[in-house]
Write an enzyme that holds these catalytic residues in place. Structure first.
Site, PDB file in Angstrom:
ATOM      1  N   CYS A1190     -35.853 -81.893  22.510  1.00 39.54           N
ATOM      2  CA  CYS A1190     -34.401 -82.186  22.017  1.00 39.54           C
ATOM      3  C   CYS A1190     -33.619 -80.962  21.379  1.00 39.54           C
ATOM      4  O   CYS A1190     -32.516 -81.320  20.966  1.00 39.54           O
ATOM      5  CB  CYS A1190     -34.839 -83.322  20.969  1.00 39.54           C
ATOM      6  SG  CYS A1190     -35.521 -82.754  19.549  1.00 39.54           S
ATOM      7  N   HIS A1203     -33.908 -74.138   7.403  1.00 40.99           N
ATOM      8  CA  HIS A1203     -33.174 -73.465   6.430  1.00 40.99           C
ATOM      9  C   HIS A1203     -33.551 -72.029   6.137  1.00 40.99           C
ATOM     10  O   HIS A1203     -34.351 -71.705   5.289  1.00 40.99           O
ATOM     11  CB  HIS A1203     -33.385 -74.513   5.237  1.00 40.99           C
ATOM     12  CG  HIS A1203     -34.581 -74.715   4.930  1.00 40.99           C
ATOM     13  ND1 HIS A1203     -35.676 -73.909   4.008  1.00 40.99           N
ATOM     14  CD2 HIS A1203     -35.349 -75.965   5.185  1.00 40.99           C
ATOM     15  CE1 HIS A1203     -36.709 -74.601   3.971  1.00 40.99           C
ATOM     16  NE2 HIS A1203     -36.543 -75.797   4.564  1.00 40.99           N
ATOM     17  N   CYS A1248       1.406 -69.106  -9.750  1.00 45.22           N
ATOM     18  CA  CYS A1248       1.630 -69.823 -10.904  1.00 45.22           C
ATOM     19  C   CYS A1248       0.637 -70.907 -11.112  1.00 45.22           C
ATOM     20  O   CYS A1248      -0.219 -71.105 -10.554  1.00 45.22           O
ATOM     21  CB  CYS A1248       3.153 -70.477 -10.659  1.00 45.22           C
ATOM     22  SG  CYS A1248       3.234 -71.398  -9.088  1.00 45.22           S
ATOM     23  N   CYS A1253      -3.507 -79.442  -3.983  1.00 44.55           N
ATOM     24  CA  CYS A1253      -4.896 -79.872  -3.516  1.00 44.55           C
ATOM     25  C   CYS A1253      -4.686 -80.212  -1.939  1.00 44.55           C
ATOM     26  O   CYS A1253      -3.663 -80.480  -1.605  1.00 44.55           O
ATOM     27  CB  CYS A1253      -5.275 -80.867  -4.132  1.00 44.55           C
ATOM     28  SG  CYS A1253      -7.126 -81.341  -3.669  1.00 44.55           S
TER      29      CYS A1253
END
Length: 1285
Positions: A1190, A1203, A1248, A1253
């Site tokens: 797979c 990992h 500033c 967001c």
């Protein structure tokens, strides 16, 4: 005649000298002596056909006179076509053909109408000839038969002296006063050996005695001369007189003289079988002469007018019976006239009652045939050893003793018959006690017993072990028998295999039998050991990732996993011998077993010993561990049996140096060879052109704004102008796909003049240079890839090339192609960018027989592929589909599909595979037992008839016991239904054999069955009208066709009938075959016997046990369910019980059980339903496991995605809280805050305090207040936080 010199006679005339009777020849011999003493005597010999030169030479070269003979006219008449009257049933014709009646009628008419003469009538069989002779009635004519079944005396017309028994001649010569037979002057003198043999036989018969070195007649000899019959027949009569069996003796001698054709066995095969069945009731356990005596005794008791009918009904030769009766009457008159003995009319012997007369009659027969004694060798294949010659003969198939299930130890025979085989004819069983009373000068009967072969049986071995012991076509068995015969110098040694009863029968002399038993037993144990240790290599999966080899499990007895090989290590070794004919297979394997432990299987190569590259190939040996295989390789170059042993890792094994499971990876490369003119044509779907123009208004392609407009020539095309000449078709297509959602069929640039870059060879070298960095460096580049550049045609706009990569290098090939995509080769212009397309192939094949039935459907299907949507041409289009039909050298057909996408190949292959593989017949009723009916004659005829009726093709896979049907779908479905129904009906009526011998059955059971149920078994047929019965006398079985419950009833009836009889008055018990299945505890059905232990089960119960182990995953290793056994079920049984797919499921279940019981050593790949297995890391750091099935990357310690550079514990925490690292990073940083709405982490570097967001909200960085627009946020900052602006 007192005047021996015949002085009163001056001339003697002998007429019809060609008859050459014994008396005539003796007369001629005596006259020759007389002529030498009487020179005045004249002798005239007359004959029409005699060999005149022979007689002239015999009589001193006398003169010969010839008188011309006369010829007679021959008229030929034909019987007209069968009249209407002759076709009507004739009650007196006994089923004779109508034309036979017409022949008799015509012969009668000719006889009445014509004068004296002879009539020859030609018919077609012995039965017709004899029937015609019986029906032809005339007082002034006689009918004589002429056919090949006539006795030697009836059909021969050679000189009588040449066919007379030499013993009679010797007796006559001795009776005439001649003391030395060898000195008698015969016209045709027999050999000296023949005269000596005849004389010895007369001495043995007691007719001649030796006195004073001369032979003289005894009293019996004088009697035999007076009777004038063959000495051994006369001896029977004389001996029977002494035992008071006068009537029996005369008939016995007459029956012996006519023994060859008393029973009629003519006609078709079924008619001959019927004749055999009718004969059974007459057969006597003492042999053929007793049987013939029984037949005559019953025949003579019947009224004369019914005798012919009785003969016809019982297949008895009526003419032989009459001839036998005439012989009896003739001899009775001779006894009365010559010896003054009156033969009584009553019988003392009764064939139905055992009495002392049976023993006395055997003594009578033995006294006549003392030279013809034979002893049973103890071995059926050898038969009987003739005591006088030491040769071996079989009982003739027609012998009455064959009806009984016993082989008499001693027999006497009347004749020897040598045709294709050697047979004893007219055989009688005798007792050894009777032999002890005979003194024979040439042999001692008591010493003959020691020559009898001993018999030993070996049991306890399975049928597969026996088959392997025998070898292919019994080659191993034949070689073993020849070897033993040579070693022990005895050609009589024999080995017989009874696979049905799982036994081996050994035959050898008493001094050799134990040695042979030990040798064969050891050989069988050797084969059994291999079966017990046999392992099967199973790949965990087939589809592997690029460059990898599939993991392998060794599956052994009980479907137990013996070894799991996850690395690329060798388990199998190829074996080569410098001379394969010098070493025995057992010697090779024994050497490896002694050298290395863990041998678990072997396979012999085909074509061993042939010339060429395969001349040294022996076979392949598998080991339980890679360490054992590696150790075996250390013995490469060893000497074995005078030849060199060569060992190497198996190149076709799934371990070690493995052969790729992939086909070669192919890629199609193209690059432009002509300049672009700066505009392109886009082919689009119908009515989509204007939409594409609108979507692509002022679009940027290749750094330029281009113009799009519909084509004036094609309403479904768009023209793009203003293109940079460096821009390629691929770049245009990429932009169009991003700009519009309309369907693009094709894009091509309008090109101008060609450019000259490199030659074809230079291009190939340039491509190889681009590929080389991605290929393995262990060998030459040619080992891994091949490049072919095609010379362009003058009008071609593109150069084309094919690259073929080694099938193992999928990953490397993909990287190389990715590197080359969109790149220009060295020495080319920058706009000559390469376009790389990987091409995928798939093939489907079928045999020539199948192709005939699917040709039309296949043609339609392939046309649909070529004209499927998206193809620009019938052979190849945008999707790059190409379909080719090829005929292979062996006559089979193959369809090859090529496309640049696996999805396309899969879509096309699916219907193609369904057509070329046919429909597999699956039905619960088609058990292996039912499917095996297709091996039979009825099964083969069933398939042929269905094929002809339905126009389909039925393929029976004999190895896997599967059936596939080919043809049009509707016809296939109908054929399937009919096949299933027909096989079920055939199974219900399957012919089975009910044995009438063997075990403890009475030796005369078959005769008893005939007496009770009739020769045609009509009583059984009336009791069970739904079944069919047929008695096979040669095999001692009742062939039964019908339902199983009826068969069980018939078997029980025969069993009860057999139990009612005993041997020597005692009732013997019938062997009970009703075995209970250890699983279902019921009577075994479709019996299957396990190879390992021999226990019997219902086949369906064993299959259910295996399927239960699959479901539960806890029944491994699978063992015998018989109480107290538990032996593992061997692989050979697993392969026999389960089809391929079920066997694969069993392996999967066993693998699951193995992984579960490994204590955490092994685990399955975490991907759902992935069959791959990896070894769990034993340390604190996990390794990377790349699944070949797979493609998932897994950590072998924590069993999640791999990992790197992060510990398992840390990664687990990250998995639980993905923002943990971000939170730690944010700690203590004032310029990092979270959005109050979406909680997204925002880092403010400079600028500033107004932050937008990603969720679209506007944030005040000082107080984190939320605003809907930037203006609102700035207003807030000015009013609330002016100092921060």
């Amino acid at each position: 005649m007192k005047d021996k010199k015949l002085y009163g006679v001056s001339c003697i005339i002998i007429d019809e000298a060609h008859e050459r009777t014994l008396n005539t020849d003796l007369l001629l011999g005596l006259l020759k002596e007389l002529l030498q003493e009487r020179l005045d005597l004249r002798l005239i010999i007359m004959s029409a056909t005699v060999d005149a030169s022979k007689l002239s030479s015999y009589f001193f070269g006398c003169g010969t006179f010839h008188v011309l003979g006369r010829s007679f006219p021959v008229e030929i008449k034909y019987v007209p076509s069968a009249s209407r009257e002759s076709l009507d049933p004739l009650p007196s014709s006994n089923n004779a053909a109508p034309y036979v009646c017409d022949v008799v009628k015509m012969a009668t008419e000719i006889h009445v109408a014509e004068e004296d003469g002879a009539i020859l009538a030609f018919l077609t069989s012995q039965a017709e000839v004899e029937w015609a002779c019986e029906k032809f009635q005339s007082a002034s004519a006689i009918a004589l038969p002429l056919h090949g079944k006539l006795s030697h005396e009836e059909q021969c017309r050679e000189p009588e002296i040449c066919k007379v028994h030499l013993g009679i001649a010797v007796l006559r010569i001795l009776a005439s006063g001649i003391k030395n037979v060898l000195e008698f002057d015969f016209i045709d003198a027999p050999s000296v050996d023949a005269i000596d043999k005849a004389t010895r036989n007369l001495v043995q018969l007691g007719a001649v005695a030796c006195k004073h070195d001369a032979f003289v007649l005894t009293a019996d000899g004088h009697y035999l001369v007076k009777l004038g019959m063959e000495p051994r027949l006369g001896k029977i009569i004389l001996e029977s007189l002494r035992y008071g069996l006068c009537k029996e003796g005369v008939v016995l001698a007459a029956a012996m003289a006519n023994a060859s054709n008393m029973f009629c066995r003519v006609g078709t095969y079924d008619e001959k079988l019927k004749s055999d069945c009718l004969k059974v009731r007459f057969c006597h356990h003492a042999g053929d002469l007793f049987t013939l005596l029984s037949v005559y005794r019953e025949w003579v008791s019947i009224s004369q007018e019914y005798r012919n009918k009785w003969c016809w009904e019982n297949r008895i030769n009526a003419k032989t019976m009459r001839r036998c009766r005439d012989t009896v009457l003739e001899w009775e008159n001779s006894l009365k006239n010559e010896l003054n003995i009156i033969i009584p009319t009553y019988w003392r012997w009764d064939p139905l009652i055992v009495s002392v007369h049976d023993k006395n009659m055997k003594k009578i027969i033995l006294s006549s045939l003392a030279d013809n004694v034979a002893m049973y060798s103890g071995y059926d294949r050898l038969g009987y050893e003739v005591v006088l010659s030491g040769e071996y003969f079989q009982l003739h198939p027609s012998c009455s003793l064959q009806v009984f299930n016993q082989k008499p130890k001693w027999v006497v025979f009347a004749e020897l018959l040598s045709i294709s085989s050697q047979y004893l004819v007219c055989v009688t069983a005798i007792d050894f006690d009777s032999l002890s009373d005979i003194v024979h000068p040439l042999f001692d009967f008591s010493k003959m017993e020691s020559r009898k072969l001993q018999f030993r049986v070996i049991k306890g071995f399975g049928s597969v072990a026996l088959k392997r012991f025998c070898g292919k076509s019994n080659g191993s068995l034949i070689a073993l028998v020849s070897h033993m015969r040579a070693i022990y110098m005895d050609e009589r040694i024999g080995i017989e295999i009874n696979v049905g009863d799982n036994e081996i029968q050994l035959f050898a002399s008493s001094k050799d039998i134990e040695k042979i038993y030990e040798c064969v037993n050891n050989a069988l144990k050797y084969e059994t050991k291999w079966l017990r240790n046999e392992c099967l290599e199973k790949c965990l999966y087939r589809e592997v990732r690029a460059g990898a080899s599939p993991p392998v499990a060794l599956v052994g007895a009980g479907a137990e996993i013996k070894h799991l090989e996850l690395g690329n290590r060798c388990l199998t070794v190829d074996v080569y011998l410098s001379n394969v004919n010098m070493a025995d297979d057992k010697e090779v394997l024994t050497f490896l077993e002694k050298s290395v432990s863990g041998v678990c299987g072997y396979n012999k190569f085909t074509g061993i010993g042939q010339d060429g590259d395969n001349a040294e190939r022996w076979g392949r040996v598998s080991f339980l561990t890679p360490e054992a295989a590696r150790k075996a390789l250390d013995f490469n170059g060893s000497e074995l049996c005078g030849c060199v042993l060569k060992l190497s890792p198996s190149r076709s094994s799934v371990g070690g140096i493995r052969k790729s499971l992939f086909a070669a990876v192919k890629a199609k490369i193209s690059w432009p060879r002509r300049y672009s003119k700066g505009y392109a044509i886009v082919r689009c779907a119908r009515n989509d052109a204007q939409f594409i123009v609108d979507d692509c208004f002022n679009v940027l392609i290749g750094g330029r704004f281009v113009q799009c407009q519909t084509s004036t020539r094609d309403m479904n095309s768009v023209v793009i102008r203003g293109l940079d000449k460096e821009t390629s078709e691929a770049e245009i297509l990429e932009v169009l796909h991003k700009t519009t959602n309309r369907r693009i069929l094709d894009v091509f640039l309008i090109r101008g003049d060609e450019v000259n870059n490199h030659s074809v060879d230079a291009f190939e070298q340039a491509i190889l240079k681009e590929i080389a960095p991605f290929m393995p460096s262990q060998g030459p580049l040619s080992n891994y890839c091949h490049v072919q550049v095609f010379a362009p045609e003058p009008k071609d706009s593109f150069m084309k090339a094919w690259i073929s990569f080694d099938g193992k290098l999928h990953l490397e090939a993909a990287k190389a192609l990715q590197h080359m995509q969109g790149k220009a080769l060295a020495g080319c212009f920058s706009w000559q960018k390469m376009e790389c397309q990987q091409v995928f192939h798939s093939t489907a094949s079928c045999s020539a027989s199948v192709y005939v039935f699917i040709e039309r459907q296949l043609d339609i299907l392939l046309k649909s592929f070529k004209f499927r949507p998206g193809n620009s041409s019938p052979s190849e289009g945008v999707c790059g589909v190409c379909c080719d039909l090829e005929r292979n050298e062996n006559g089979s057909y193959r369809v090859k599909i090529s496309a640049n996408a696996t999805k396309t190949v899969a879509e096309l292959r699916r219907p193609l595979e369904q057509l070329m593989n046919g429909k597999k017949v699956n039905h619960c009723s088609l058990t292996p037992m039912v499917l095996q009916l297709l091996f039979s004659k009825d099964g083969i005829m069933l398939m042929k008839s269905l094929q002809q009726e339905m126009g389909t093709y039925i393929l029976f896979d004999r190895q896997n016991l599967t059936v596939r049907i080919f043809g049009p779908e509707k016809k296939v479905d109908l054929t399937e239904q009919k096949l299933i129904a027909s096989l079920q009906a055939l199974h219900d009526k399957e012919q089975t054999d009910i044995p009438l011998r063997g075990g403890a059955m009475p030796y005369d059971l078959m005769k008893k069955v005939v007496e009770k149920f009739g020769p045609d078994l009509h009583v059984l047929k009336e009791m069970f009208p739904e079944a069919e019965f047929m008695l096979n006398t040669r095999r001692h079985v009742i062939s039964f066709s019908g339902k199983k419950d009826l068969r069980l009833q018939v078997e029980e009836m025969i069993r009860d009938f057999a139990q009612s009889f005993g041997v020597n008055g005692s009732v013997k018990q019938y062997e009970d075959d009703n075995i209970a299945c250890p699983i279902c505890l019921c009577e075994v059905e479709d019996c299957y016997q396990l190879e390992a232990c021999g226990h019997k089960f219902c086949q369906s119960c064993l299959v259910e046990q295996l399927e239960s182990a699959m479901r539960g995953r806890d029944g491994f290793p699978v063992g015998c369910a018989h109480e107290g056994c538990g032996m593992h079920i061997w692989l050979t049984d697993l392969k026999s019980l389960l089809p391929c797919q079920k066997l694969e499921d069993l392996f999967r279940a066993s693998l699951s059980a193995f992984v579960a019981s490994s204590g955490g050593t092994y685990r399955f790949c975490p991907s759902p339903d992935c069959p791959s297995v990896y070894r769990v890391a034993s340390g604190m750091v996990g390794d990377l496991f790349v699944c070949g099935a797979c493609y998932a990357d897994t950590c072998t310690r924590c069993h999640v995605e791999y990992h790197p550079f992060v510990s398992c514990e840390k990664y687990r925490e990250l998995k639980e809280d993905p923002d943990m690292s971000l939170k730690e990073w944010c700690k203590g940083k004032e310029h990092v805050k979270n959005c109050p709405v979406c909680r997204y982490t925002v880092e403010k570097v400079d600028g500033c305090n107004h932050i937008e967001c990603r969720c679209g909200k506007h944030i005040c960085w000082v107080c984190l207040e939320i605003f809907m627009s930037g203006d609102d946020c700035y207003a807030h900052l000015r009013s609330v936080h002016p100092a921060t602006l």
